[in-house]
Design an enzyme around this catalytic site. Structure first.
Site, mmCIF file in Angstrom:
data_model
loop_
_atom_site.group_PDB
_atom_site.id
_atom_site.type_symbol
_atom_site.label_atom_id
_atom_site.label_comp_id
_atom_site.label_asym_id
_atom_site.label_seq_id
_atom_site.Cartn_x
_atom_site.Cartn_y
_atom_site.Cartn_z
ATOM 1 N N ASN A 193 33.375 32.828 32.790
ATOM 2 C CA ASN A 193 33.019 31.449 33.119
ATOM 3 C C ASN A 193 32.558 30.767 31.833
ATOM 4 O OD1 ASN A 193 31.558 29.128 33.846
ATOM 5 N ND2 ASN A 193 30.763 30.033 35.735
ATOM 6 N N HIS B 31 37.224 24.762 38.336
ATOM 7 C CA HIS B 31 36.310 25.331 37.338
ATOM 8 C C HIS B 31 36.279 26.837 37.551
ATOM 9 C CE1 HIS B 31 32.838 26.722 35.325
ATOM 10 N NE2 HIS B 31 32.125 26.847 36.417
ATOM 11 N N CYS C 134 28.641 23.032 34.571
ATOM 12 C CA CYS C 134 30.013 23.380 34.974
ATOM 13 C C CYS C 134 30.822 22.157 35.394
ATOM 14 C CB CYS C 134 29.972 24.398 36.108
ATOM 15 S SG CYS C 134 29.185 25.926 35.593
HETATM 16 C C1 LIG Z 1 26.653 36.568 40.648
HETATM 17 C C2 LIG Z 1 27.461 37.215 41.737
HETATM 18 C C3 LIG Z 1 28.767 37.751 41.175
HETATM 19 C C4 LIG Z 1 26.652 38.377 42.295
HETATM 20 O O1 LIG Z 1 27.345 38.984 43.355
HETATM 21 P P1 LIG Z 1 26.560 39.317 44.684
HETATM 22 O O2 LIG Z 1 27.533 39.953 45.582
HETATM 23 O O3 LIG Z 1 25.913 38.059 45.146
HETATM 24 O O4 LIG Z 1 25.542 40.385 44.189
HETATM 25 P P2 LIG Z 1 23.944 40.383 44.315
HETATM 26 O O5 LIG Z 1 23.345 39.433 43.352
HETATM 27 O O6 LIG Z 1 23.585 40.269 45.752
HETATM 28 O O7 LIG Z 1 23.662 41.844 43.841
HETATM 29 C C5 LIG Z 1 24.145 42.986 44.563
HETATM 30 C C6 LIG Z 1 23.677 44.213 43.843
HETATM 31 O O8 LIG Z 1 24.384 44.340 42.592
HETATM 32 C C7 LIG Z 1 23.457 44.466 41.515
HETATM 33 N N1 LIG Z 1 24.012 43.817 40.335
HETATM 34 C C8 LIG Z 1 23.844 42.539 39.913
HETATM 35 N N2 LIG Z 1 24.538 42.349 38.785
HETATM 36 C C9 LIG Z 1 25.168 43.506 38.498
HETATM 37 C C10 LIG Z 1 26.040 43.905 37.479
HETATM 38 N N3 LIG Z 1 26.421 43.076 36.480
HETATM 39 N N4 LIG Z 1 26.502 45.171 37.488
HETATM 40 C C11 LIG Z 1 26.156 46.026 38.458
HETATM 41 N N5 LIG Z 1 25.325 45.699 39.468
HETATM 42 C C12 LIG Z 1 24.836 44.450 39.490
HETATM 43 C C13 LIG Z 1 22.217 43.788 42.006
HETATM 44 O O9 LIG Z 1 21.084 44.258 41.310
HETATM 45 C C14 LIG Z 1 22.204 44.175 43.464
HETATM 46 O O10 LIG Z 1 21.714 45.481 43.569
HETATM 47 P P3 LIG Z 1 20.794 45.910 44.825
HETATM 48 O O11 LIG Z 1 21.673 45.713 46.036
HETATM 49 O O12 LIG Z 1 20.487 47.324 44.527
HETATM 50 O O13 LIG Z 1 19.627 44.984 44.783
HETATM 51 C C15 LIG Z 1 27.794 36.222 42.865
HETATM 52 O O14 LIG Z 1 26.630 35.921 43.603
HETATM 53 C C16 LIG Z 1 28.387 34.969 42.369
HETATM 54 O O15 LIG Z 1 29.474 34.973 41.826
HETATM 55 N N6 LIG Z 1 27.713 33.815 42.574
HETATM 56 C C17 LIG Z 1 28.188 32.540 42.114
HETATM 57 C C18 LIG Z 1 28.024 32.505 40.644
HETATM 58 C C19 LIG Z 1 28.627 31.315 40.036
HETATM 59 O O16 LIG Z 1 29.676 30.878 40.409
HETATM 60 N N7 LIG Z 1 27.931 30.807 39.053
HETATM 61 C C20 LIG Z 1 28.372 29.745 38.264
HETATM 62 C C21 LIG Z 1 28.328 28.492 39.034
HETATM 63 S S1 LIG Z 1 29.260 27.364 38.214
#
Ligand SMILES: CC(C)(COP(=O)(O)OP(=O)(O)OC[C@H]1O[C@@H](n2cnc3c(N)ncnc32)[C@H](O)[C@@H]1OP(=O)(O)O)[C@@H](O)C(=O)NCCC(=O)NCCS
Length: 336
Positions: free
Chosen positions: A293, A263, A115
């Protein structure tokens, strides 16, 4: 010492639009969850047979950037190609671009900083131009994520976020003193390398071993892994730090920012930064809603769009900032 500036910008995204509802047909997810957590409404995916690859999308973006820069492809002295999703394990995408654009035998360098890839690549271009070694450097960020994601429920935490596309910039020696790239700031913290990674196929995780180690196929190292919350927490801290580092190095303050192009990792990260720095909607450009992204391509696509929409004017202070796998993070401060 010379100074460099961006003389031309271009971008390309595949025609195939994939909405959140489309993904919900493949895995257990839904539009509400995706929009609430990431801001993403849709993204573009390469469609089999549409001719798009990481290299060809990069070339399409590059052709636009070269034309807008008002130079010929033969004026390019160096290609710097940033991607985490190359067409081949080796060689890199830079040499493919050199061939596809039919540019003599100019050097081609590949950058693998995910990224942060575009800003790292821009920094390389800036340094070569500053020293006087090169006059025109073609910088490309391009990604084909859809070719390597897990579109089952198992991969939903990652696969809903990423999209395909490419952006390019022609970086040129600047005639006007003070106009162009003022500085770039790069960082890494490899102890978190595996928190956002694709382990294989690689020399440590070769195909027969992957299959032998995972006969059930439940822990597959050839799909990306992301510790989402850990990445999120680090991202908001590092984005803020590296933006401030860049501003302070140039005697600037957040109020001097005319346009911040973060980004496009997650809309919630951009909003956090915007609120922290008390920036107005006009001072921050986001298009993750449309493209997801796109990793190394996200900044040049957003920068191109912002410029096309007249949101960047001559004399503006433009700030680019990125964070991602590595971890790596970076910023660039420019006077447009
Ligand atoms: C990935 C991201 C959106 C996930 O959001 P989050 O609030 O952290 O969610 P979690 O991973 O804790 O998951 C919460 C719940 O949603 C569920 N879940 C994950 N992906 C899902 C999806 N696509 N659809 C529905 N549910 C989903 C998980 O299984 C979890 O369920 P549980 O509570 O029953 O275990 C977030 O962490 C994020 O944006 N992180 C940074 C990512 C990023 O910027 N990456 C690139 C870097 S350059």
């Amino acid at each position: 010492m010379y100074q460099s500036k961006i003389a031309g910008l271009g971008s390309y995204v595949p025609e195939n639009v994939v909405t959140n509802d489309d993904l919900a047909k493949l895995m257990d997810t839904n539009d509400e969850w995706i929009q609430e957590r990431t801001g993403i409404k849709e993204r573009r995916h390469i469609k089999k047979g549409d001719g798009n690859t990481t290299a060809t999308m990069g070339v399409k973006a590059a052709k636009i950037a070269i034309e807008r820069a008002g130079i010929s492809k033969d004026d390019i002295d160096l290609i710097v190609f940033a991607t985490l999703s190359p067409d081949y394990y080796f060689p890199g995408g830079g040499v493919q671009v050199q061939d596809m654009l039919d540019i003599n035998t100019c050097p081609a360098l590949d950058v693998r900083n995910q990224c942060s890839g575009f800003i790292y690549a821009l920094s390389v271009a800036d340094q070569y131009i500053k020293t006087g070694m090169y006059q025109n450097v073609l910088v490309i960020g391009s990604e084909n994520h859809s070719g390597g994601l897990d579109f089952t429920t198992r991969g939903r935490g990652v696969s809903v976020i990423f999209g395909d596309g490419a952006g390019a910039a022609v970086v040129t020696r600047s005639d006007h003193n003070g106009q162009g790239i003022l500085s770039t700031h790069l960082h890494s913290e490899g102890k978190h390398a595996l928190e956002l990674s694709l382990k294989g196929p690689s020399t440590l995780h070769w195909v027969p071993e992957i299959i032998a180690e995972n006969p059930q196929g439940d822990d597959i190292p050839y799909y990306p892994y992301m510790n989402g919350q850990f990445v999120f927490k680090n991202a908001v801290v590092r984005f803020s730090e590296v933006i401030m580092e860049g501003l302070q190095a140039n005697g600037l303050d957040v109020k001097d920012i005319d346009m911040l192009i973060p980004h496009q990792a997650n809309l919630r990260i951009s909003q956090f930064i915007q609120q922290k720095f008390k920036l107005s909607d006009d001072q921050v450009y986001n298009n993750i809603q449309k493209y997801g992204n796109t990793t190394a391509a996200s900044i040049p696509i957003a920068l191109t769009e912002a410029w096309e929409n007249g949101k960047i004017k001559e004399g503006d202070t433009v700030v680019l900032a990125a964070f991602g796998s590595g971890f790596t993070w970076a910023s660039a401060i420019m006077k447009w």
